[in-house]
Design a protein around this motif. Structure first.
Motif, PDB file in Angstrom:
ATOM      1  N   VAL A  15      -5.983  -2.236   7.233  1.00 19.22           N
ATOM      2  CA  VAL A  15      -6.143  -1.512   6.232  1.00 19.22           C
ATOM      3  C   VAL A  15      -7.372  -0.660   6.924  1.00 19.22           C
ATOM      4  O   VAL A  15      -7.359   0.439   7.298  1.00 19.22           O
TER       5      VAL A  15
ATOM      6  N   ILE B 278       0.739  -1.634   0.104  1.00 18.20           N
ATOM      7  CA  ILE B 278       0.140   0.041  -0.206  1.00 18.20           C
ATOM      8  C   ILE B 278       1.004   1.433   0.100  1.00 18.20           C
ATOM      9  O   ILE B 278       0.481   1.802   0.234  1.00 18.20           O
TER      10      ILE B 278
ATOM     11  N   ASN C  83      -7.470  -6.959   5.541  1.00 20.88           N
ATOM     12  CA  ASN C  83      -8.688  -5.969   5.657  1.00 20.88           C
ATOM     13  C   ASN C  83      -8.626  -5.433   6.983  1.00 20.88           C
ATOM     14  O   ASN C  83      -9.206  -4.148   6.614  1.00 20.88           O
TER      15      ASN C  83
ATOM     16  N   ARG D 292      -6.670   3.544   8.202  1.00 18.84           N
ATOM     17  CA  ARG D 292      -7.618   4.833   7.728  1.00 18.84           C
ATOM     18  C   ARG D 292      -8.470   5.180   8.427  1.00 18.84           C
ATOM     19  O   ARG D 292      -8.624   6.274   8.964  1.00 18.84           O
TER      20      ARG D 292
END
Length: 161
Positions: free
Chosen positions: A128, A26, A125, A132
């Motif tokens: 990440v 990422i 998932n 965020r």
């Protein structure tokens, strides 16, 4: 049910190397500190990716240290703000830390029990999403406390400014 501690074929036992691979994918700047902890720095906070505990009770935590110092006199207002955040969101759960000099800082945390394995997709998932959410909390806090002058500088890691 067997006592075989090896993970099922569709499960992984995450480790720091796997998190580093994910952060590389990422394109998030990261480093290992002098304590061996993996972290990603921003201007006003640092996110750490930590593994703690014994094999079957091992936990994975994403812990964010928000570096803005707040005077002790503002602690009641900060507690009210983070209580509001914690009630309305799933993560990060945020709490205060008061330094010896009376400076109050905020810490956000998310954790999962990884034991002998978790689904790779779930792990990725979650990580990440937690990154965020940690960024969103900082943005929310800046807006909530009227620190708008800081807002523009907090959306990218240090090396991208």
């Amino acid at each position: 049910m067997t006592n075989d501690p090896s993970p099922a074929p569709d499960l992984v036992v995450p480790d720091q190397g796997l998190v580093e691979q994910l952060l590389d994918q990422i394109e998030l700047k990261h480093a290992v500190d002098e304590d061996g902890d993996l972290g990603a720095p921003w201007e006003h906070y640092r996110i750490y990716f930590l593994f703690r505990g014994e094999q079957e009770q091992q936990t994975y935590s994403v812990r964010t240290f928000y570096d803005r110092p707040h005077p002790i006199e503002l602690k009641p207002m900060l507690l009210e703000a983070i209580d509001d955040w914690n009630r309305r969101t799933l993560f990060p759960k945020v709490y205060t830390h008061t330094d010896d000099d009376g400076t109050v800082r905020l810490i956000g945390e998310e954790s999962m029990l990884i034991g002998t394995g978790v689904a790779l997709e779930h792990f990725v998932n979650s990580t990440v999403s937690w990154i965020r959410a940690s960024m969103e909390f900082d943005k929310w806090l800046v807006e909530h406390l009227g620190l708008a002058a800081d807002l523009d500088g907090d959306t990218k890691p240090d090396d991208e400014r």
